[in-house]
Design an enzyme around this catalytic site. Structure first.
Site, PDB file in Angstrom:
ATOM      1  N   PHE A   1      -8.552   4.843   3.104  1.00  0.00           N
ATOM      2  CA  PHE A   1      -8.066   4.010   4.208  1.00  0.00           C
ATOM      3  C   PHE A   1      -9.176   3.159   4.822  1.00  0.00           C
ATOM      4  O   PHE A   1      -9.055   2.682   5.947  1.00  0.00           O
ATOM      5  CB  PHE A   1      -7.440   4.889   5.301  1.00  0.00           C
TER       6      PHE A   1
ATOM      7  N   THR B   1       0.829  -1.208   0.000  1.00  0.00           N
ATOM      8  CA  THR B   1       0.000   0.000   0.000  1.00  0.00           C
ATOM      9  C   THR B   1       0.866   1.262   0.000  1.00  0.00           C
ATOM     10  O   THR B   1       0.688   2.140  -0.840  1.00  0.00           O
ATOM     11  CB  THR B   1      -0.892   0.003   1.251  1.00  0.00           C
TER      12      THR B   1
ATOM     13  N   CYS C   1      -8.109   1.481   8.360  1.00  0.00           N
ATOM     14  CA  CYS C   1      -6.679   1.209   8.465  1.00  0.00           C
ATOM     15  C   CYS C   1      -6.120   1.664   9.810  1.00  0.00           C
ATOM     16  O   CYS C   1      -6.192   2.839  10.150  1.00  0.00           O
ATOM     17  CB  CYS C   1      -5.959   1.938   7.337  1.00  0.00           C
TER      18      CYS C   1
HETATM   19  C1  HEM Z   1      -6.743  -1.877   6.819  1.00  0.00           C
HETATM   20  C2  HEM Z   1      -5.387   1.191   3.301  1.00  0.00           C
HETATM   21  C3  HEM Z   1      -0.896   1.414   5.216  1.00  0.00           C
HETATM   22  C4  HEM Z   1      -2.177  -1.879   8.534  1.00  0.00           C
HETATM   23  C5  HEM Z   1      -6.757  -1.057   5.707  1.00  0.00           C
HETATM   24  C6  HEM Z   1      -7.919  -0.824   4.871  1.00  0.00           C
HETATM   25  C7  HEM Z   1      -7.534   0.024   3.886  1.00  0.00           C
HETATM   26  C8  HEM Z   1      -6.139   0.347   4.097  1.00  0.00           C
HETATM   27  C9  HEM Z   1      -8.400   0.543   2.735  1.00  0.00           C
HETATM   28  C10 HEM Z   1      -9.315  -1.457   5.058  1.00  0.00           C
HETATM   29  C11 HEM Z   1      -9.370  -2.759   4.334  1.00  0.00           C
HETATM   30  C12 HEM Z   1     -10.710  -3.457   4.388  1.00  0.00           C
HETATM   31  O1  HEM Z   1     -11.746  -2.844   4.623  1.00  0.00           O
HETATM   32  O2  HEM Z   1     -10.712  -4.670   4.180  1.00  0.00           O
HETATM   33  C13 HEM Z   1      -4.058   1.520   3.532  1.00  0.00           C
HETATM   34  C14 HEM Z   1      -3.301   2.459   2.721  1.00  0.00           C
HETATM   35  C15 HEM Z   1      -2.035   2.530   3.270  1.00  0.00           C
HETATM   36  C16 HEM Z   1      -2.011   1.619   4.408  1.00  0.00           C
HETATM   37  C17 HEM Z   1      -3.859   3.212   1.516  1.00  0.00           C
HETATM   38  C18 HEM Z   1      -0.836   3.334   2.855  1.00  0.00           C
HETATM   39  C19 HEM Z   1      -0.837   4.334   2.018  1.00  0.00           C
HETATM   40  C20 HEM Z   1      -0.858   0.569   6.305  1.00  0.00           C
HETATM   41  C21 HEM Z   1       0.290   0.368   7.175  1.00  0.00           C
HETATM   42  C22 HEM Z   1      -0.070  -0.580   8.099  1.00  0.00           C
HETATM   43  C23 HEM Z   1      -1.454  -0.957   7.816  1.00  0.00           C
HETATM   44  C24 HEM Z   1       1.630   1.070   7.036  1.00  0.00           C
HETATM   45  C25 HEM Z   1       0.718  -1.182   9.256  1.00  0.00           C
HETATM   46  C26 HEM Z   1       1.844  -0.761   9.707  1.00  0.00           C
HETATM   47  C27 HEM Z   1      -3.520  -2.160   8.338  1.00  0.00           C
HETATM   48  C28 HEM Z   1      -4.266  -3.120   9.156  1.00  0.00           C
HETATM   49  C29 HEM Z   1      -5.580  -3.122   8.667  1.00  0.00           C
HETATM   50  C30 HEM Z   1      -5.616  -2.159   7.564  1.00  0.00           C
HETATM   51  C31 HEM Z   1      -3.714  -3.950  10.306  1.00  0.00           C
HETATM   52  C32 HEM Z   1      -6.760  -3.942   9.207  1.00  0.00           C
HETATM   53  C33 HEM Z   1      -7.428  -3.157  10.323  1.00  0.00           C
HETATM   54  C34 HEM Z   1      -8.633  -3.885  10.939  1.00  0.00           C
HETATM   55  O3  HEM Z   1      -9.471  -4.399  10.192  1.00  0.00           O
HETATM   56  O4  HEM Z   1      -8.712  -3.897  12.181  1.00  0.00           O
HETATM   57  N1  HEM Z   1      -5.681  -0.330   5.226  1.00  0.00           N
HETATM   58  N2  HEM Z   1      -3.245   1.030   4.515  1.00  0.00           N
HETATM   59  N3  HEM Z   1      -1.891  -0.239   6.726  1.00  0.00           N
HETATM   60  N4  HEM Z   1      -4.350  -1.598   7.399  1.00  0.00           N
HETATM   61 FE1  HEM Z   1      -3.829  -0.207   6.029  1.00  0.00          FE
END
Ligand code: HEM
Length: 460
Positions: free
Chosen positions: A397, A270, A404
């Site tokens: 996000f 991402t 996220c």
């Molecule tokens: C969930 C985007 C960076 C950890 C998500 C989701 C999105 C997203 C759209 C929701 C997914 C869903 O509904 O199934 C992004 C974008 C990023 C980014 C655009 C960077 C530009 C990161 C980073 C980490 C991370 C750096 C960890 C260090 C997570 C985790 C979830 C998540 C653990 C699941 C949260 C939950 O459902 O409790 N992210 N993410 N993400 N992201 Fe990110």
């Protein structure tokens, strides 16, 4: 209540709408179909009923968590072999999701992430030094180096572990293993159970990859237990010893390992893809590049970037937001209805329908973004523009409880990387005639996009 039928491209008798999509590039298929079918449309694929929402009105309605939720299905179910009940692939009603969510939310907050500034800078400096030494003729494949960056930043800032991808010609085996598992999980979710059982060799390869990744995480955990670091700013101490404020429990050792893998999976493609898109836009629109560079010169000057500069780098932040709005690394988000309901008050959906949020057309809806929605314009967010958006209009996000958790982490890392790059280098496209194409895996990124960097005069 009266409902309006959801349009569907004419299906073929046995194959449904399979002919309407390119299975190797679903995001682009969804964008193309949205141009014809608009707000919302239906596709029948492999016995599944997909509802694709593409406008502000339809998408924002699914952000109502009393009627919709995040389903764990398809590829996410297959991914659980690697990341189990880690945050990304757990069901919201699973106990370990709630524990990890409560333990980790505060450590991923702004205060915790600011403490990671020095460690982020450590890795960013490695990238910048490498670029400088390889010189102005060297072609930098964005996806390679931004993946190294994002991966090493998570390893070091989250687990205190150096993967050292900038000291290798290739990359750490973990990255290849993970990519193979992501691809295989996608394939497995499209095969029947019988077919999956028959593919003995790919199943075995998948298990070997997963074991190797788990071993890496277990090794890091054991090392921390043997050599405690009470003053560390990383996430390993909270992961291992943090107590759930509600139940007093700590996370299980297995769940810690699943979440370590989760951060590496969710955080590296991402972040890397976003930086690739960002540099593509900045270089295609030189006016925006110049403005971002001027901001760095005014705010930071020639001295070292510090944590106090970060809130002042607003143009860069909005340049990143605009890249995410334009076409972020996550092209579709999934939802399903808890009970039969009407989307936007008129389109009837059942709980068995798979609702896909088509994020690009959603964040290009001219009703929200105006007639210039298809232009890359970071300044549209300046001077309160961002605050005056209608609710839930900017959602790269995710949303609600399953949004996220790494957003602040990713934003800080990206702002820092962009500032340091623009401060030190003049960046150009390796091939000035490059035209953007999309490379889809679990996320999307600019395909084969490379840059060249030349040290700015007087920067040494
Ligand atoms: C969930 C985007 C960076 C950890 C998500 C989701 C999105 C997203 C759209 C929701 C997914 C869903 O509904 O199934 C992004 C974008 C990023 C980014 C655009 C960077 C530009 C990161 C980073 C980490 C991370 C750096 C960890 C260090 C997570 C985790 C979830 C998540 C653990 C699941 C949260 C939950 O459902 O409790 N992210 N993410 N993400 N992201 Fe990110």
């Amino acid at each position: 209540e009266d409902s309006v039928p959801i349009p569907q491209p004419p299906p073929s008798l046995f194959l449904g709408n399979i002919g309407d999509i390119d299975p190797t590039n679903m995001p682009e298929s969804f964008w193309r179909l949205a141009e014809t079918y608009g707000d919302i449309f239906r596709l029948q694929i492999a016995g599944r009923n997909l509802i694709i929402c593409s406008s502000y009105e339809t998408v924002k309605d699914t952000f109502d968590w009393s009627r919709f939720e995040k389903p764990i299905m398809g590829t996410l179910v297959e991914l659980r072999a690697m990341v189990g009940d880690g945050l990304f692939t757990a069901r919201t009603d699973e106990k370990n999701w709630a524990i990890a969510h409560r333990v980790l939310m505060p450590v991923f907050g702004p205060i915790g992430i600011r403490k990671m500034f020095d460690n982020m800078m450590d890795i960013i400096s490695q990238m910048v030094l490498r670029w400088d030494r390889l010189g102005p003729e060297n072609e930098i494949m964005c996806s390679d180096d931004f993946t190294r960056l994002a991966f090493d930043v998570i390893g070091f800032c989250a687990f205190g572990h150096r993967f050292n991808n900038f000291y290798k010609d290739g990359t750490h085996p973990f990255i290849k293993q993970m990519t193979e598992v992501l691809i295989e999980s996608g394939k497995r979710s499209n095969r029947t159970a019988l077919e999956n059982r028959m593919r003995i060799f790919s199943a075995q390869r998948n298990m070997e990859n997963i074991k190797a990744m788990h071993d890496v995480c277990d090794q890091i955990i054991e090392d921390r237990i043997k050599h405690p670091q009470p003053d560390s700013t990383d996430l390993l101490n909270p992961l291992l010893y943090g107590k759930d404020p509600e139940t007093g429990e700590t996370m299980s050792r297995e769940n810690v390992r699943y979440n370590m893998c989760t951060f590496l999976v969710a955080g590296h493609e991402t972040t890397s893809g976003t930086l690739g898109f960002l540099f593509y836009h900045l270089l295609k629109n030189p006016r925006t590049y110049l403005r971002a560079m001027q901001e760095v010169d005014e705010v930071v000057g020639e001295g070292p970037l510090t944590v106090n500069h970060l809130p002042k780098l607003v143009y860069i932040k909005f340049a990143i937001y605009e890249a995410l709005r334009f076409m972020g690394p996550i092209a579709v988000n999934t939802k399903h209805a808890l009970k039969p309901t009407l989307i936007a008050g008129k389109y009837y959906v059942e709980p068995t329908d798979h609702i896909l949020l088509n994020l690009k057309p959603f964040m290009h809806d001219p009703k929200v973004w105006g007639p210039d929605a298809d232009e890359y314009k970071p300044e549209r967010h300046l001077n309160g523009g961002f605050e005056s958006l209608p609710p839930n209009a900017f959602k790269p996000f995710g949303d609600g409880p399953r949004a996220c958790i790494g957003r602040t982490f990713a934003e800080q890392e990206m702002i820092m990387a962009v500032a340091v790059i623009l401060q030190n280098f003049q960046v150009e496209m390796a091939d000035p005639s490059y035209n953007l194409w999309i490379q889809p895996t679990l996320t999307i990124k600019p395909g084969a996009f490379s840059i060249k960097v030349r040290r700015r005069p007087g920067r040494d």
